[in-house]
Design an enzyme around this catalytic site. Structure first.
Site, PDB file in Angstrom:
ATOM      1  N   HIS A 123       0.834  -1.208   0.000  1.00  0.00           N
ATOM      2  CA  HIS A 123       0.000   0.000   0.000  1.00  0.00           C
ATOM      3  C   HIS A 123       0.867   1.256   0.000  1.00  0.00           C
ATOM      4  O   HIS A 123       0.960   1.972   1.001  1.00  0.00           O
ATOM      5  CB  HIS A 123      -0.967  -0.010   1.194  1.00  0.00           C
ATOM      6  CG  HIS A 123      -2.079  -0.987   1.030  1.00  0.00           C
ATOM      7  ND1 HIS A 123      -2.134  -2.186   1.703  1.00  0.00           N
ATOM      8  CD2 HIS A 123      -3.180  -0.959   0.212  1.00  0.00           C
ATOM      9  CE1 HIS A 123      -3.235  -2.848   1.339  1.00  0.00           C
ATOM     10  NE2 HIS A 123      -3.880  -2.137   0.437  1.00  0.00           N
ATOM     11  N   ASN A 124       1.485   1.512  -1.129  1.00  0.00           N
ATOM     12  CA  ASN A 124       2.341   2.688  -1.281  1.00  0.00           C
ATOM     13  C   ASN A 124       1.907   3.465  -2.540  1.00  0.00           C
ATOM     14  O   ASN A 124       0.915   3.096  -3.183  1.00  0.00           O
ATOM     15  CB  ASN A 124       3.816   2.247  -1.360  1.00  0.00           C
ATOM     16  CG  ASN A 124       4.020   1.163  -2.402  1.00  0.00           C
ATOM     17  OD1 ASN A 124       3.491   1.265  -3.511  1.00  0.00           O
ATOM     18  ND2 ASN A 124       4.766   0.114  -2.063  1.00  0.00           N
ATOM     19  N   ALA A 125       2.663   4.503  -2.870  1.00  0.00           N
ATOM     20  CA  ALA A 125       2.250   5.378  -3.985  1.00  0.00           C
ATOM     21  C   ALA A 125       2.300   4.663  -5.334  1.00  0.00           C
ATOM     22  O   ALA A 125       1.605   5.065  -6.274  1.00  0.00           O
ATOM     23  CB  ALA A 125       3.124   6.631  -4.015  1.00  0.00           C
ATOM     24  N   VAL A 126       3.105   3.601  -5.447  1.00  0.00           N
ATOM     25  CA  VAL A 126       3.157   2.879  -6.725  1.00  0.00           C
ATOM     26  C   VAL A 126       1.840   2.120  -6.936  1.00  0.00           C
ATOM     27  O   VAL A 126       1.333   2.048  -8.056  1.00  0.00           O
ATOM     28  CB  VAL A 126       4.367   1.919  -6.792  1.00  0.00           C
ATOM     29  CG1 VAL A 126       4.525   1.345  -8.185  1.00  0.00           C
ATOM     30  CG2 VAL A 126       5.647   2.632  -6.368  1.00  0.00           C
ATOM     31  N   HIS A 127       1.299   1.569  -5.835  1.00  0.00           N
ATOM     32  CA  HIS A 127      -0.025   0.926  -5.946  1.00  0.00           C
ATOM     33  C   HIS A 127      -1.062   1.963  -6.395  1.00  0.00           C
ATOM     34  O   HIS A 127      -1.887   1.677  -7.267  1.00  0.00           O
ATOM     35  CB  HIS A 127      -0.412   0.306  -4.599  1.00  0.00           C
ATOM     36  CG  HIS A 127      -1.871  -0.064  -4.483  1.00  0.00           C
ATOM     37  ND1 HIS A 127      -2.466  -1.020  -5.294  1.00  0.00           N
ATOM     38  CD2 HIS A 127      -2.870   0.423  -3.683  1.00  0.00           C
ATOM     39  CE1 HIS A 127      -3.760  -1.119  -4.975  1.00  0.00           C
ATOM     40  NE2 HIS A 127      -4.028  -0.251  -4.015  1.00  0.00           N
ATOM     41  N   HIS A 173      -7.107   6.766  -3.152  1.00  0.00           N
ATOM     42  CA  HIS A 173      -7.989   5.812  -2.470  1.00  0.00           C
ATOM     43  C   HIS A 173      -7.360   5.082  -1.284  1.00  0.00           C
ATOM     44  O   HIS A 173      -8.072   4.549  -0.445  1.00  0.00           O
ATOM     45  CB  HIS A 173      -8.534   4.786  -3.480  1.00  0.00           C
ATOM     46  CG  HIS A 173      -7.577   3.669  -3.756  1.00  0.00           C
ATOM     47  ND1 HIS A 173      -6.484   3.816  -4.574  1.00  0.00           N
ATOM     48  CD2 HIS A 173      -7.520   2.405  -3.278  1.00  0.00           C
ATOM     49  CE1 HIS A 173      -5.801   2.690  -4.607  1.00  0.00           C
ATOM     50  NE2 HIS A 173      -6.411   1.812  -3.835  1.00  0.00           N
ATOM     51  N   ASP A 176      -8.718  -1.494  -8.276  1.00  0.00           N
ATOM     52  CA  ASP A 176      -8.037  -1.740  -7.003  1.00  0.00           C
ATOM     53  C   ASP A 176      -7.584  -3.196  -6.860  1.00  0.00           C
ATOM     54  O   ASP A 176      -6.597  -3.473  -6.192  1.00  0.00           O
ATOM     55  CB  ASP A 176      -8.986  -1.356  -5.854  1.00  0.00           C
ATOM     56  CG  ASP A 176      -8.260  -1.237  -4.525  1.00  0.00           C
ATOM     57  OD1 ASP A 176      -7.032  -0.996  -4.531  1.00  0.00           O
ATOM     58  OD2 ASP A 176      -8.923  -1.361  -3.474  1.00  0.00           O
ATOM     59  N   GLN A 183      -3.191 -16.280  -3.009  1.00  0.00           N
ATOM     60  CA  GLN A 183      -3.582 -15.755  -4.317  1.00  0.00           C
ATOM     61  C   GLN A 183      -4.728 -16.540  -4.941  1.00  0.00           C
ATOM     62  O   GLN A 183      -5.638 -15.955  -5.537  1.00  0.00           O
ATOM     63  CB  GLN A 183      -2.374 -15.736  -5.272  1.00  0.00           C
ATOM     64  CG  GLN A 183      -1.337 -14.700  -4.905  1.00  0.00           C
ATOM     65  CD  GLN A 183      -1.938 -13.302  -4.756  1.00  0.00           C
ATOM     66  OE1 GLN A 183      -2.648 -12.826  -5.625  1.00  0.00           O
ATOM     67  NE2 GLN A 183      -1.669 -12.656  -3.630  1.00  0.00           N
TER      68      GLN A 183
HETATM   69 ZN   LIG Z   1      -5.891  -0.060  -2.930  1.00  0.00          ZN
END
Ligand SMILES: [Zn+2]
Length: 432
Positions: free
Chosen positions: A160-164, A200, A310, A361
């Site tokens: 959950h970082n800016a690349v995501h 988001h 997402d 997964q």
């Molecule tokens: Zn997300």
């Protein structure tokens, strides 16, 4: 007083009291509100904050250069520029010319923009849609807002970082371009879709809602244990919108409406509400009653599109998909390690010893991703992109299955056989 705004699955907004909306102050809460964690980490944290401030300053300078480049305004005086930066930015600009392709490598783009993928991507897309002109946005305020959003993602989170956020924004752009949807979208729809995608998960602490509840984090009590993270992402976004003054020139009721609709979109990403949205979507498709001339129906489809964006990692080409899977599991395992360290019950999927990446997964794909993307496929009637995504999804699921077999000790299948199943970034000319 906290006033709630509940968004329904069909896109209607149900504002609590008098439509008043409070914004959260930036940096208003520590990373993880456990004093026991803070004492050992304090020194490192101070250093991190200083490093981040310096990085932000440098980033802004780089961004100014990048934005000139993207507008074709690079001065022809190479001596004033760093040759290596030029080379990287040239490659980043080249990548942006293909930003609407599904095999876009956001990891590479982030490296080429020196960690500024979110700001660079958003500015580019705002230009593509002419949103700056349409909403009469002030470029300085826009830069300030986007810089704040990017910086408030935690780069130390594996997932959950800016690349995501940049990845979700790029996927959202692909969905906004879907022929079924594109011709009906207003500039405001596009603006909201991109803004919601970019913000988001802002300020995500790298742990999930059950963790915040059981550690009695103040956000859990603030949001009454419901959509805790999503509410925080939204309120933080509103805080940054107001701090930057990005919408301050718009009529008050319009900026209030934008804030509310952003909330309705961001809150839709709460995975606990997956079934509610899926059933409403399925019902609309069964009844064939979606009318994209209606603003409320378009808003509902934007909610669904953001949800798809997402969780679209398993629909990407294997090489990218695998990296996201490993990152998200690493974040789960870190939470599990924290829980173990502090004698808390280990959350589902967070035990590295018993929850393998392939098993996580396969469950995620089967119960969450596949059902949603099958309906999205139906909605697009179907499009080349949705077919491509489903093809990747099925291939990736099969790859995880063979990797799961390979990691079962009793299994005779050799590890090397299943190590790199198939597929590389950029393969196949049919990817839209
Ligand atoms: Zn997300």
């Amino acid at each position: 007083m906290f006033l709630s705004c509940v968004c329904e699955a069909d896109g209607r907004l149900n504002t609590g009291h008098a439509g008043v909306l409070l914004a959260e102050r930036r940096g208003s809460y520590p990373l993880i509100d456990l004093r026991i964690l803070k004492t050992s980490a304090q020194q490192g944290e101070v250093e991190t904050v200083t490093r981040r401030k310096v990085k932000r300053l440098l980033s802004f300078q780089r961004y100014c250069h990048a934005s000139r480049l993207l507008r074709g305004l690079v001065p022809h005086t190479p001596r004033s520029l760093h040759l290596l930066d030029d080379d990287y930015l040239g490659q980043a600009a080249h990548m942006l010319s293909k930003v609407g392709t599904w095999n876009f490598d956001i990891f590479l783009f982030d490296r080429l923009t020196n960690g500024n993928s979110l700001v660079t991507l958003m500015c580019h897309l705002f230009n593509v849609y002419d949103l700056i002109h349409h909403f009469q946005l002030d470029m300085v305020k826009l830069n300030r807002f986007l810089g704040m959003v990017q910086e408030d993602y935690h780069s130390q989170n594996p997932y959950h970082n800016a690349v995501h956020a940049a990845d979700v924004t790029q996927a959202m752009y692909c969905y906004l371009k879907e022929p079924k949807l594109a011709e009906h979208l207003s500039p405001l729809d596009v603006f909201l879709g991109l803004m919601a995608a970019a913000a988001h998960d802002v300020d995500h602490p790298g742990v999930n809602q059950p963790f915040l509840i059981k550690t009695r984090h103040h956000l859990a009590s603030l949001y009454q244990n419901t959509s805790v993270l999503e509410s925080h992402h939204w309120r933080s976004t509103v805080g940054m919108l107001r701090e930057s003054g990005l919408l301050s020139h718009l009529p008050a009721d319009m900026s209030r409406d934008i804030e509310q609709r952003l909330g309705s979109l961001i809150l839709a990403t709460d995975i606990n509400r997956q079934n509610e949205f899926l059933m409403t979507f399925r019902e609309h498709l069964d009844n064939q009653d979606l009318d994209l001339q209606l603003a409320s129906h378009r808003h509902f489809i934007l909610q669904i599109a953001l949800k798809c964006a997402d969780i679209c990692n398993p629909c990407r080409v294997w090489e990218l998909s695998r990296q996201w899977s490993e990152r998200v599991c690493e974040e789960f395992y870190r939470q599990g390690d924290l829980e173990k360290k502090f004698d808390l019950e280990i959350s589902p999927l967070c035990n590295q010893q018993s929850d393998s990446v392939p098993a996580i997964q396969i469950g995620f794909i089967s119960y969450i991703v596949e059902p949603l993307f099958e309906e999205w496929h139906r909605f697009t009637e179907p499009s080349l992109l949705s077919q491509t995504m489903l093809d990747h999804l099925h291939k990736n699921k099969a790859n995880w299955s063979s990797l799961r077999c390979a990691h079962t000790p009793s299994d005779v299948q050799s590890h090397s056989q299943a190590e790199e199943p198939e597929g590389e970034v950029g393969e196949g000319s049919d990817i839209p």
